[in-house]
Design an enzyme around this catalytic site. Structure first.
Site, PDB file in Angstrom:
ATOM      1  N   LYS A   1       0.929   4.059  -2.951  1.00 33.72           N
ATOM      2  CA  LYS A   1       0.558   5.449  -2.681  1.00 33.72           C
ATOM      3  C   LYS A   1       1.719   6.402  -2.959  1.00 33.72           C
ATOM      4  CE  LYS A   1      -3.749   4.985  -1.479  1.00 33.72           C
ATOM      5  NZ  LYS A   1      -4.809   5.432  -2.415  1.00 33.72           N
TER       6      LYS A   1
ATOM      7  N   TYR B   1       0.830  -1.211   0.000  1.00 33.38           N
ATOM      8  CA  TYR B   1       0.000   0.000   0.000  1.00 33.38           C
ATOM      9  C   TYR B   1       0.866   1.264   0.000  1.00 33.38           C
ATOM     10  CZ  TYR B   1      -3.936   3.015   1.456  1.00 33.38           C
ATOM     11  OH  TYR B   1      -4.899   3.982   1.533  1.00 33.38           O
TER      12      TYR B   1
END
Length: 253
Positions: free
Chosen positions: A158, A154
């Site tokens: 991002k 993640y």
């Protein structure tokens, strides 16, 4: 007159959380909105709620990792409204785990939804934005881009979205298109509730611990992020381009 009067937006991950809050704010500011989400029941329910309230919206079932579905949603939006002014790349998933436990599928799923999804949506949308010499693309990053235990996939996705944002800002600025990112801190959503469950605690317990480190003394809500997205979506923000705005209740590293 609303701040988005006459504008058309496409929002991914729009059935709930930040996406739903953004759609609700946008329509209240005068925008017409395509709500896109892989959750057919959820996105249709959200669209029905807004349509019943008198707003001009429609739902599209879209898996952002599927190019044909993305392009179809963009084309349907333009066919229906004659334009596409704002794209919000909000669709996201988590598959949290420590690196030694993380599977290939955990990694690929997160990368595909966040990065490939934003790529497909932005590429499809910019075609129309370039023609009209106007556009606003807002990507959803996260404070996790700075690093977060158990989120190697993640965090990498991002952080990648921030580089993607800055590159598109350079490429598309001359066509009247700005590209920016909003990076939320801890926000109460289904995603963070799932994180609490994974950690074996109630969401209230989890939130109490988290807010101790947040200067404003509370966790975020989807509406907090929606208002930051609205700032980038406005015509008046035309000289703000390639920026990442952390919305986290305090300073970030």
């Amino acid at each position: 007159m609303g701040r988005l009067e006459g504008r058309v937006a496409l929002i991914t991950g729009a059935s709930r959380g930040i996406g739903k809050a953004t759609a609700t704010l946008f329509v209240n500011e005068g925008a017409r909105v395509c709500l896109a989400d892989i959750d057919e029941e959820g996105v249709k329910k959200t669209a029905e709620e807004l349509a019943t309230a008198g707003f001009d919206v429609f739902a599209q079932v879209v898996d952002v990792t599927q190019k044909d579905q993305v392009e179809s949603a963009v084309e349907e939006t333009v066919k229906r409204y004659g334009q596409l002014d704002i794209l919000v790349n909000n669709a996201g998933v988590i598959r949290d785990n420590l690196l030694f436990k993380m599977t290939d599928s955990d990694w690929d799923t997160v990368m595909n939804v966040h990065l490939k999804g934003a790529f497909y949506c932005s590429r499809a949308a910019q075609k129309w934005m370039v023609k009209q010499n106007y556009g606003r693309i807002i990507n959803l990053s996260s404070i996790s881009a700075l690093g977060n235990r158990g989120q190697a996939n993640y965090a990498a996705a991002k952080a990648g979205l921030q580089g993607f944002t800055k590159t598109l800002a350079i490429e598309l600025g001359k066509f009247g298109i700005t590209v920016n990112a909003v990076a939320p801190g801890f926000v109460e959503t289904e995603m963070t509730r799932a994180t609490a469950e994974r950690m074996g605690m109630s969401f209230d317990q989890f939130a109490e611990e988290i807010k101790k480190s947040i200067p404003v003394g509370r966790v975020g809500h989807p509406e907090d992020i929606a208002h930051a997205i609205l700032f980038f979506a406005q015509e008046e923000s035309s000289f703000v381009n390639g920026q990442v705005l952390y919305v986290a209740g305090g300073p970030t590293d």
